[in-house]
Design a protein around this motif. Structure first.
Motif, PDB file in Angstrom:
ATOM      1  N   ILE A  37       0.865  -1.178   0.000  1.00  0.00           N
ATOM      2  CA  ILE A  37       0.000   0.000   0.000  1.00  0.00           C
ATOM      3  C   ILE A  37       0.901   1.227   0.000  1.00  0.00           C
ATOM      4  CG2 ILE A  37      -1.749   1.284   1.284  1.00  0.00           C
ATOM      5  CD1 ILE A  37      -2.677  -1.388   2.472  1.00  0.00           C
ATOM      6  N   ASP A  38       0.790   2.040  -1.063  1.00  0.00           N
ATOM      7  CA  ASP A  38       1.589   3.257  -1.166  1.00  0.00           C
ATOM      8  C   ASP A  38       0.773   4.300  -1.926  1.00  0.00           C
ATOM      9  OD1 ASP A  38       1.668   2.406  -3.802  1.00  0.00           O
ATOM     10  OD2 ASP A  38       3.725   1.659  -3.669  1.00  0.00           O
ATOM     11  N   THR A  39       1.455   5.269  -2.518  1.00  0.00           N
ATOM     12  CA  THR A  39       0.733   6.342  -3.212  1.00  0.00           C
ATOM     13  C   THR A  39       0.006   5.844  -4.456  1.00  0.00           C
ATOM     14  OG1 THR A  39       2.758   6.890  -4.413  1.00  0.00           O
ATOM     15  CG2 THR A  39       2.300   8.126  -2.393  1.00  0.00           C
ATOM     16  N   GLN A  40       0.397   4.691  -4.973  1.00  0.00           N
ATOM     17  CA  GLN A  40      -0.237   4.133  -6.161  1.00  0.00           C
ATOM     18  C   GLN A  40      -1.379   3.190  -5.812  1.00  0.00           C
ATOM     19  OE1 GLN A  40       0.820   5.363  -9.075  1.00  0.00           O
ATOM     20  NE2 GLN A  40       2.292   6.570  -7.871  1.00  0.00           N
ATOM     21  N   THR A  41      -1.661   3.047  -4.541  1.00  0.00           N
ATOM     22  CA  THR A  41      -2.685   2.091  -4.135  1.00  0.00           C
ATOM     23  C   THR A  41      -4.056   2.494  -4.656  1.00  0.00           C
ATOM     24  OG1 THR A  41      -3.693   0.977  -2.245  1.00  0.00           O
ATOM     25  CG2 THR A  41      -3.129   3.276  -1.971  1.00  0.00           C
ATOM     26  N   PRO A  42      -4.873   1.520  -5.068  1.00  0.00           N
ATOM     27  CA  PRO A  42      -6.220   1.848  -5.557  1.00  0.00           C
ATOM     28  C   PRO A  42      -7.231   2.021  -4.433  1.00  0.00           C
ATOM     29  CG  PRO A  42      -5.821  -0.510  -5.767  1.00  0.00           C
ATOM     30  CD  PRO A  42      -4.548   0.090  -5.242  1.00  0.00           C
ATOM     31  N   TYR A  43      -6.814   1.737  -3.198  1.00  0.00           N
ATOM     32  CA  TYR A  43      -7.755   1.793  -2.092  1.00  0.00           C
ATOM     33  C   TYR A  43      -8.110   3.246  -1.736  1.00  0.00           C
ATOM     34  CZ  TYR A  43      -6.143  -3.007  -1.559  1.00  0.00           C
ATOM     35  OH  TYR A  43      -5.819  -4.321  -1.775  1.00  0.00           O
ATOM     36  N   ALA A  67       4.544   9.880  -0.843  1.00  0.00           N
ATOM     37  CA  ALA A  67       4.159   9.420   0.480  1.00  0.00           C
ATOM     38  C   ALA A  67       2.698   9.763   0.742  1.00  0.00           C
ATOM     39  CB  ALA A  67       5.048  10.044   1.548  1.00  0.00           C
ATOM     40  N   LEU A  68       2.098   8.969   1.633  1.00  0.00           N
ATOM     41  CA  LEU A  68       0.744   9.254   2.113  1.00  0.00           C
ATOM     42  C   LEU A  68       0.904  10.077   3.396  1.00  0.00           C
ATOM     43  CD1 LEU A  68      -0.732   5.656   1.660  1.00  0.00           C
ATOM     44  CD2 LEU A  68      -0.895   7.567   0.067  1.00  0.00           C
ATOM     45  N   GLN A  69       0.374  11.300   3.410  1.00  0.00           N
ATOM     46  CA  GLN A  69       0.609  12.207   4.531  1.00  0.00           C
ATOM     47  C   GLN A  69      -0.699  12.521   5.251  1.00  0.00           C
ATOM     48  OE1 GLN A  69       2.564  15.643   2.900  1.00  0.00           O
ATOM     49  NE2 GLN A  69       4.580  14.640   2.834  1.00  0.00           N
ATOM     50  N   ASP A 108       7.110   1.735   6.444  1.00  0.00           N
ATOM     51  CA  ASP A 108       8.119   2.714   6.020  1.00  0.00           C
ATOM     52  C   ASP A 108       7.493   4.094   6.217  1.00  0.00           C
ATOM     53  OD1 ASP A 108      10.179   4.102   4.968  1.00  0.00           O
ATOM     54  OD2 ASP A 108       9.988   3.339   2.914  1.00  0.00           O
ATOM     55  N   MET A 109       7.721   4.686   7.414  1.00  0.00           N
ATOM     56  CA  MET A 109       7.033   5.929   7.764  1.00  0.00           C
ATOM     57  C   MET A 109       7.893   6.796   8.668  1.00  0.00           C
ATOM     58  SD  MET A 109       4.331   4.744  10.736  1.00  0.00           S
ATOM     59  CE  MET A 109       3.225   3.967   9.588  1.00  0.00           C
ATOM     60  N   ASP A 110       7.535   8.076   8.732  1.00  0.00           N
ATOM     61  CA  ASP A 110       8.179   9.029   9.635  1.00  0.00           C
ATOM     62  C   ASP A 110       7.087   9.765  10.408  1.00  0.00           C
ATOM     63  OD1 ASP A 110      10.870   8.568   9.048  1.00  0.00           O
ATOM     64  OD2 ASP A 110      10.746   9.804   7.234  1.00  0.00           O
ATOM     65  N   LEU A 111       7.395  10.143  11.674  1.00  0.00           N
ATOM     66  CA  LEU A 111       6.482  10.888  12.524  1.00  0.00           C
ATOM     67  C   LEU A 111       7.104  12.247  12.840  1.00  0.00           C
ATOM     68  CD1 LEU A 111       5.553   8.035  15.069  1.00  0.00           C
ATOM     69  CD2 LEU A 111       4.484   8.561  12.877  1.00  0.00           C
ATOM     70  N   ARG A 112       6.306  13.271  12.726  1.00  0.00           N
ATOM     71  CA  ARG A 112       6.789  14.619  13.057  1.00  0.00           C
ATOM     72  C   ARG A 112       5.772  15.289  13.970  1.00  0.00           C
ATOM     73  NH1 ARG A 112       7.714  14.127   7.486  1.00  0.00           N
ATOM     74  NH2 ARG A 112       9.939  14.091   6.908  1.00  0.00           N
ATOM     75  N   GLY A 113       6.289  16.020  14.974  1.00  0.00           N
ATOM     76  CA  GLY A 113       5.431  16.722  15.903  1.00  0.00           C
ATOM     77  C   GLY A 113       6.028  16.730  17.294  1.00  0.00           C
ATOM     78  N   GLN A 202       2.417  15.176  12.108  1.00  0.00           N
ATOM     79  CA  GLN A 202       2.347  14.639  10.752  1.00  0.00           C
ATOM     80  C   GLN A 202       2.782  13.177  10.737  1.00  0.00           C
ATOM     81  OE1 GLN A 202       3.760  16.897   7.156  1.00  0.00           O
ATOM     82  NE2 GLN A 202       5.222  15.200   7.005  1.00  0.00           N
ATOM     83  N   ILE A 203       1.973  12.350  10.088  1.00  0.00           N
ATOM     84  CA  ILE A 203       2.348  10.949   9.809  1.00  0.00           C
ATOM     85  C   ILE A 203       2.611  10.856   8.311  1.00  0.00           C
ATOM     86  CG2 ILE A 203       1.630   8.537   9.818  1.00  0.00           C
ATOM     87  CD1 ILE A 203      -0.198   9.163  12.165  1.00  0.00           C
ATOM     88  N   GLU A 204       3.834  10.537   7.923  1.00  0.00           N
ATOM     89  CA  GLU A 204       4.202  10.390   6.515  1.00  0.00           C
ATOM     90  C   GLU A 204       4.532   8.921   6.264  1.00  0.00           C
ATOM     91  OE1 GLU A 204       6.684  13.336   4.081  1.00  0.00           O
ATOM     92  OE2 GLU A 204       8.086  11.688   4.497  1.00  0.00           O
ATOM     93  N   MET A 205       3.682   8.259   5.525  1.00  0.00           N
ATOM     94  CA  MET A 205       3.870   6.835   5.262  1.00  0.00           C
ATOM     95  C   MET A 205       4.202   6.627   3.782  1.00  0.00           C
ATOM     96  SD  MET A 205       1.392   3.568   6.038  1.00  0.00           S
ATOM     97  CE  MET A 205       0.309   3.857   4.626  1.00  0.00           C
ATOM     98  N   ARG A 206       5.447   6.191   3.538  1.00  0.00           N
ATOM     99  CA  ARG A 206       5.873   5.956   2.165  1.00  0.00           C
ATOM    100  C   ARG A 206       5.327   4.626   1.633  1.00  0.00           C
ATOM    101  NH1 ARG A 206       9.837   8.713   4.733  1.00  0.00           N
ATOM    102  NH2 ARG A 206      10.672   6.811   5.689  1.00  0.00           N
TER     103      ARG A 206
END
Length: 432
Positions: A37-43, A67-69, A108-113, A202-206
């Motif tokens: 599941i990434d930016t190309q996901t059809p969901y 990334a999905l943000q 595969d994600m990063d957390l900011r805040g 921010q949750i950034e999930m690649r």
């Protein structure tokens, strides 16, 4: 059990061993399947927050820079548990995705805040006995809260997910329905944890990947054990058949000897003659044939003993006797017998069967070899020099003993082939 069958089973065992090892190696190093599941996901992916429950947090979702943000302005008011989440809808029906066939999930994600170190993941499983389509919160919540390492992917075994106790209490779920199940997941939620400071997060999930095997190790081992059990049963069955065949062979030996004796006793006038050689031609008589057969197998002819017989008959021999006299006819018979004896092996037997009919018994000889010998004899007779420059030819019938065939039946088939040779013009070889 024949050597051919034993060799086949041995080859099958080696192949089965190689397949077993190959399957285990493939299961360990390959046989992988991945749900990504990434930016190309059809969901369908949406942002959710606590405003529907009286809170003041605001969540926004975007697909940016691969990334999905999820942008979250987390605020506290009278609502006790503020949250923001990214909801991934795997299905909008009661039929979800079976994640039980996967064994781990990679984030595969990063957390900011401010002090944003942990993230909460929900895998919602739709179960017919407790879930309803018109109530999204009724799907079972399997949760995991963890702190992903910054800047690198993080792999978590799916067995670490647990059914959320707050969901069980809130939905009053029976104990027998409170087990962790991932066989029909309709929704994945990536959310802020239970304790986190207010402010911008921010949750950034690649990427989110579920990894598993097309066949589990248990399934592969079960398949291998089943294959070996089948192979062992087949081997045992073949051994039982071989034992039964050996037992039948032993029982048939005496019957085979009795059959040989009965066949050789057909002509009473020949059996009364106790000598083994025909006095005119020097070939064996029927008594001599019986002793030859008994000596060949030391008193016992196995059911599988191979042999071929040739029935040879001098064409139009009556004309020789009528035109040249019986003395010349006897000379022709003697010359014919000597010619045949010079062509056959020492292990073969020439038998004068009666009149101008001769039988050649060839142990351990297949049909092709016997037919070749018969053709050689026929040609030798046709090309030989005979008394008074006469022309002499012969016809031959050839038959090979089948597995367990009685000797009388073998002779009858060769005799029938001989008559076909006569009917088809003589001076030829026919197979029976």
């Amino acid at each position: 059990m024949s050597n051919r069958t034993i060799n086949f089973l041995r080859i099958a065992m080696v192949i089965l061993m190689l397949l077993s090892m190959g399957l285990l190696i493939w299961q360990h190093f390959g046989m992988s399947r991945v749900l990504r599941i990434d930016t190309q996901t059809p969901y369908q992916i949406t942002a959710l927050d606590d405003r529907s429950q009286g809170g003041a947090s605001v969540a926004k979702f975007a697909r940016n820079q691969g990334a999905l943000q999820l942008q979250c302005d987390l605020q506290k008011n009278q609502y006790e548990w503020p949250f923001c989440e990214m909801s991934i809808a795997l299905s909008n029906t009661a039929q979800g995705v079976d994640l039980s066939k996967f064994d781990r999930v990679v984030f595969d994600m990063d957390l900011r805040g401010p002090e944003f170190k942990k993230v909460r993941v929900y895998l919602r499983n739709f179960e017919a006995d407790i879930s309803k389509l018109d109530d999204p919160l009724s799907s079972k919540v399997n949760e995991l809260e963890f702190a992903p390492p910054k800047g690198e992917a993080f792999s978590v075994p799916l067995k670490y997910f647990r059914v959320a106790s707050w969901w069980v209490d809130d939905r009053d779920v029976p104990i027998f329905s409170s087990d962790m199940r991932l066989d029909n997941v309709t929704q994945i939620e990536i959310a802020t944890p239970g304790k986190v400071q207010t402010g911008l997060h921010q949750i950034e999930m690649r990427a989110l990947e579920f990894h598993g095997k097309w066949l589990s190790l248990t399934q592969v081992l079960t398949l291998i054990v089943a294959a070996w059990l089948i192979f062992c049963f087949v081997w045992l069955f073949m051994e039982l058949l071989a034992y039964r065949e050996r037992d039948q062979t032993k029982r048939a030996r005496m019957h085979e000897l009795e059959t040989i004796n009965r066949v050789l006793e057909i002509q009473a006038e020949v059996l009364s003659n106790k000598i083994q050689l025909d006095p005119l031609t020097g070939a064996l008589n029927r008594e001599g044939l019986r002793d030859f057969l008994l000596q060949q197998w030391q008193g016992e002819m196995p059911m599988s003993a191979g042999m071929s017989v040739l029935f040879a008959d001098l064409d139009h021999f009556k004309r020789v006797n009528d035109h040249y006299g019986h003395a010349v006819g006897d000379t022709v018979l003697r010359q014919f017998a000597q010619l045949v004896l010079s062509e056959i092996r020492s292990s073969d037997a020439l038998v004068r069967w009666g009149g101008e009919e001769f039988l050649v018994v060839c142990p351990n000889t297949d049909l092709a070899q016997a037919a070749k010998l018969a053709e050689k004899l026929r040609a030798s007779v046709a090309n030989a020099a005979w008394p008074d420059s006469m022309t002499v030819t012969c016809s031959c019938g050839v038959a090979m003993r089948a597995q367990g065939e009685e000797f009388s039946s073998l002779i009858e088939r060769a005799d029938a082939a001989l008559y076909r040779a006569k009917d088809n013009g003589r001076n030829r070889v026919e197979l029976g």
